[in-house]
Design a protein around this motif. Structure first.
Motif, short mmCIF file in Angstrom:
data_model
loop_
_atom_site.label_atom_id
_atom_site.label_comp_id
_atom_site.label_asym_id
_atom_site.label_seq_id
_atom_site.Cartn_x
_atom_site.Cartn_y
_atom_site.Cartn_z
N THR A 30 -7.22 -5.76 14.16
CA THR A 30 -5.79 -6.04 14.12
C THR A 30 -5.29 -6.43 15.50
N ALA A 44 -0.85 -5.29 8.75
CA ALA A 44 -1.89 -4.26 8.77
C ALA A 44 -1.33 -2.88 8.46
N ASN A 45 0.00 -2.76 8.37
CA ASN A 45 0.65 -1.49 8.05
C ASN A 45 1.87 -1.74 7.19
N ASP A 46 2.29 -0.70 6.48
CA ASP A 46 3.59 -0.77 5.80
C ASP A 46 4.68 -0.87 6.86
N LYS A 155 1.48 -3.03 3.44
CA LYS A 155 0.26 -3.51 4.08
C LYS A 155 -0.39 -4.57 3.19
#
Length: 411
Positions: A30, A44-46, A155
């Protein structure tokens, strides 16, 4: 596997797609980027909202703010101040009082209603209300759009231009995304020439990379274009070795058929492994999928329509999986065809069509004409694929068919 195809050894489309996706391992690395540079990146994340939007109760109209209960005693109120966007009224608004308020301006805590200025008459600081109001009218409440802690995006979501605006509106300045993948493009064929080169007898212009590159860039891929490689085993081998060293994905067009000079399959056998080769689809039967030492491989047919159709219907799904993006969900719906559609049983057919709305308000589809795998104009004139099932034959005018409108990748 039982052979349900008219030609032995052809893998059904749905099975090929499922097998390909199962064999692809997504990237794990990432990077953090400014949200303004994150269009088409995969989260790559919420992302949850750090604030309420709007951050406070505010007015949806230019007018006057007051407590609705004040109008129970009189239809005339005393204006005691003004509230502007960015310059809110700081005082108290008592019973029988109101303030002038602009669209977007903060609503004082003593007020619960706004009346638009067109329904009011002003006499100095005396404001008469000429139309009844309901408590809460023309008020935008704090968090009405987005509430604090609300999950905005999950994500794996691929960020669009509107998403960038949404994230900016809640104060998100940076996002963690999966790194862009690198894609190497290789075109093989002695007959291929670059644009503006003179065509000799038997030559054609190489067009596949010219539409593949912009489609890949729409998917946020870094494209490495190796150009045209001659039908020479050693040159093709070296191109593949170099591409595998530099890229996550190697895409070739041409050389996956059964001709004497089609070396791509031989090189793939030597340098990697073939997951499958030859699918029960039209156009694009000789599509190949496999793996090299450091990359995955998509072998597209040389004919431009076949290359585009297989890239769109197969490779794009694989690239999404590699990027950690959420699976593509293209909408298909049934409409009547206004043209006869020729088809032989045994392969899933991706014919090109134009969806329109007739005088009765019903959607219908017509073929773009000749469906030859070399006729790129059949896609240039289209706005959808007409998807005819593997076991289906000729389709008569008026029959229902599945259509799939082109998404942004093909626009």
């Amino acid at each position: 596997m039982s052979d349900c195809c008219s030609q032995p050894g052809l893998l059904p489309f749905e099975q090929a797609l499922a097998q390909m996706l199962e064999d692809i391992t997504p990237v794990a690395e990432t990077i953090t980027v400014a949200v303004t540079q994150a269009a088409q990146c995969v989260l790559a994340n919420d992302i949850v909202s750090p604030i309420n939007v709007p951050p406070h109760h505010n007015s949806a109209m230019d007018g006057y703010a007051y407590a609705q209960s004040s109008l129970e005693q009189s239809t005339t109120l005393v204006m005691v101040g003004k509230s502007f966007a960015g310059a809110p009224y700081q005082g108290e608004v008592k019973a029988g009082e109101c303030i002038r308020i602009m669209t977007g301006a903060k609503l004082p805590s003593d007020c619960d209603t706004v009346q638009m200025q067109e329904n009011c008459t002003a006499d100095n600081n005396k404001i008469s209300f000429n139309k009844k109001s309901q408590q809460g009218q023309h008020v935008r409440y704090a968090g009405e759009d987005v509430s604090l802690g609300h999950k905005i995006y999950e994500k794996g979501h691929r960020l669009t231009s509107v998403d960038i605006g949404m994230l900016t509106s809640v104060g998100v300045g940076k996002v963690e995304v999966y790194r862009p993948i690198k894609v190497a493009l290789i075109a093989t064929g002695d007959e291929l020439k670059s644009p503006e080169q003179p065509l000799l007898e038997g030559d054609i212009y190489e067009s596949n990379s010219s539409f593949l590159a912009p489609m890949l860039k729409k998917l946020n891929c870094d494209v490495i274009n190796f150009g045209i490689i001659a039908d020479d085993l050693s040159k093709i081998r070296q191109a593949f070795i170099s591409a595998d060293e530099q890229a996550d994905v190697v895409i070739s067009s041409g050389g996956v058929s059964v001709g004497e000079a089609d070396y791509t399959k031989d090189v793939l056998d030597e340098l990697g492994e073939i997951g499958f080769w030859k699918i029960a689809i039209k156009p694009g039967k000789p599509f190949a999928f496999g793996k090299l030492a450091n990359s995955i491989f998509f072998g597209l047919p040389g004919n431009p329509v076949s290359a585009l159709a297989t890239f769109y219907q197969l490779s794009v799904h694989g690239i999404h999986k590699l990027q950690n993006a959420a699976p593509i969900k293209r909408q298909r719906f049934k409409v009547k065809t206004t043209t006869l559609l020729k088809k032989s049983r045994g392969r899933t057919d991706f014919q090109r069509g134009v969806v329109t709305v007739n005088a009765q308000g019903e959607m219908e589809v017509a073929s773009t004409g000749s469906q030859g795998s070399g006729i790129l104009s059949s896609i240039a004139r289209a706005n959808c694929f007409i998807i005819l099932e593997q076991d289906r034959g000729r389709v008569e005018i008026g029959e229902l068919v599945d259509v799939e409108l082109f998404d942004d990748c093909l626009k």
